[in-house]
Motif scaffolding. Structure first.
Motif, PDB file in Angstrom:
ATOM      1  N   LEU A 158      -2.006  -1.518   8.343  1.00  0.00           N
ATOM      2  CA  LEU A 158      -1.396  -0.244   7.942  1.00  0.00           C
ATOM      3  C   LEU A 158      -1.001   0.588   9.165  1.00  0.00           C
ATOM      4  N   LYS A 159      -1.818   0.536  10.213  1.00  0.00           N
ATOM      5  CA  LYS A 159      -1.457   1.227  11.448  1.00  0.00           C
ATOM      6  C   LYS A 159      -0.123   0.691  11.979  1.00  0.00           C
ATOM      7  N   ASP A 173      -6.762  -1.864   7.794  1.00  0.00           N
ATOM      8  CA  ASP A 173      -6.413  -0.653   8.539  1.00  0.00           C
ATOM      9  C   ASP A 173      -5.490  -0.976   9.712  1.00  0.00           C
ATOM     10  N   ARG A 174      -5.733  -2.088  10.364  1.00  0.00           N
ATOM     11  CA  ARG A 174      -4.890  -2.484  11.489  1.00  0.00           C
ATOM     12  C   ARG A 174      -3.462  -2.750  11.035  1.00  0.00           C
ATOM     13  N   THR A 201     -11.733  -4.506   5.561  1.00  0.00           N
ATOM     14  CA  THR A 201     -11.166  -3.169   5.732  1.00  0.00           C
ATOM     15  C   THR A 201     -10.571  -2.970   7.119  1.00  0.00           C
ATOM     16  N   THR A 202     -11.212  -3.513   8.131  1.00  0.00           N
ATOM     17  CA  THR A 202     -10.714  -3.367   9.496  1.00  0.00           C
ATOM     18  C   THR A 202      -9.343  -4.028   9.644  1.00  0.00           C
ATOM     19  N   GLN A 225       0.805  -1.224   0.000  1.00  0.00           N
ATOM     20  CA  GLN A 225       0.000   0.000   0.000  1.00  0.00           C
ATOM     21  C   GLN A 225       0.837   1.272   0.000  1.00  0.00           C
TER      22      GLN A 225
END
Length: 414
Positions: free
Chosen positions: A76-77, A73-74, A69-70, A48
């Protein structure tokens, strides 16, 4: 009434539609702290990270997106906290959560092109098996149930990564056998403990991870170690224990000739770690994981299926269900279904419905063994004709060849 019954009997049953997904599963095994969670975060974050991708000279033909998506996002965090705060993500203790990723083409194919494509989607499912479940007993019936369910879920994987912790290997310098023998013993014991729960009625499995890749995590800590030295070290120090692990796996599968445990090796480093800084773009081997998961099973399954000594049901499983779509469709996807195929493949029609049944074993073998200049020629033609899927898959094979030249990957020659 009799006439009506007769009419019902004559109504043919429609077969269930065959999946057209290239879906590969990868299972990651390693002790707690070996870097599995960091590796997954680095894998997805790198896919990403637009700034990192712009440095590449290769055309960007696809995007890799988390289906959940969750979860995405985790990850990527975790990735951006490593980059911006030098914060290492916590491991998934006693929790196995599969992650599903879909590779989507950047250029949307036309309706005619989509109809001709032998594959509708390319997906990767990542199974991270908690190291704690190998290292200690479960706390009770509920955790035991979750452990068994997690292992059953990853049985569809073709590729398993056996993580060797580079930090522990470095700490054991001069006495590497102590760490390596203990590691393989722990993994073997964990599998033996699961055996009776996984094998219903003691019946061996056809679907089971058959390619177990030795993966050196945190390889940046051992800069003098290329993949051949790594594999040689493992065999020198712990060949017997690795063999015992293979025997434990053999006891769970039908057709143990179609099995490779420790024959392939890979160096991995999720980032370069220095005090106060984590350089997430200084990776080793992470970018090889997707090509490895997508292409290695196809190459190996074709090789194994040619062997007469493999039980027929195993050969059929490997040939027909490899990557869900089957080896014939995989071969067509590599060559591109809308342009003239090279060599003997060029002698047959390129209408998809006609080609797949006509692909001979030799033709599929041609696709699996494609290498060197011939591989680059097929790849370049796919780029020229805007056959994105063919360009991606042949590009994956080129990535594997490059990783071998760079001393990061070593594929089994068997």
């Amino acid at each position: 009434m009799a006439a009506r019954e007769k009419k019902i009997r004559r109504t043919p049953r429609r077969p269930a539609p065959r999946s057209r997904k290239l879906e590969q599963h990868i299972a990651v095994f390693g002790e707690s702290g070996s870097g599995k969670t960091v590796l997954l975060s680095s894998f997805y974050g790198a896919a990403q990270d637009q700034a990192g991708r712009e440095d590449s000279q290769a055309p960007q033909l696809y995007d890799l997106v988390a289906d959940d998506t969750t979860q995405g996002d985790r990850l990527l965090k975790n990735y951006f906290r490593m980059e911006n705060s030098a914060e290492v993500p916590a491991g998934n203790r006693f929790r196995a959560e599969p992650y599903r990723f879909t590779l989507s083409l950047r250029s949307t194919p036309s309706a005619a092109e989509r109809k001709a494509m032998p594959v509708d989607a390319v997906q990767l499912v990542w199974h991270d098996y908690p190291g704690e479940w190998f290292e200690r007993s479960v706390s009770g019936p509920e955790e035991e149930r979750r452990r068994i369910e997690a292992f059953r879920a990853l049985l569809v994987s073709d590729v398993a990564l056996l993580m060797v912790d580079g930090q522990k290997l470095k700490d054991a310098a001069g006495e590497e056998e102590r760490y390596l023998k203990a590691l393989f013993h722990t993994l073997r014991t964990g599998l033996v403990r699961l055996r009776d729960e996984i094998l219903v009625g003691g019946k061996e499995l056809v679907r089971f991870p058959r390619i177990w890749v030795l993966a050196l995590s945190k390889a940046d800590l051992l800069p003098e170690m290329d993949v051949d030295r790594f594999k040689a070290l493992v065999l020198e120090k712990a060949a017997d224990e690795l063999g015992q692990l293979r025997e434990a796996i053999e006891s769970m599968v039908v057709g143990d000739e179609a099995l490779a445990v420790g024959e392939d090796a890979l160096l991995l480093s999720s980032a370069r770690f220095t005090p106060g800084r984590i350089a997430v773009r200084e990776r080793i081997g992470v970018d090889v994981i997707l090509p490895l998961a997508a292409m290695l099973p196809f190459e190996r399954h074709v090789t194994w299926a040619r062997r007469q000594e493999i039980p027929a049901k195993v050969a059929r499983e490997l040939a027909e269900n490899a990557g869900t779509i089957g080896t014939g469709a995989m071969a067509l996807a590599m060559f591109g279904a809308r342009h003239r195929l090279p060599g003997r493949l060029g002698l047959i029609s390129t209408a998809l419905a006609t080609v797949v049944p006509l692909l001979s074993k030799d033709m599929v073998q041609d696709a699996a063994s494609l290498a060197g200049e011939k591989l680059r020629g097929v790849h370049d033609r796919a780029l020229e004709k805007k056959q994105s899927l063919a360009a991606i898959l042949t590009g994956f094979k080129i990535d594997l060849e490059r990783a071998e030249r760079e001393g990061v990957l070593r594929r089994s020659r068997r």
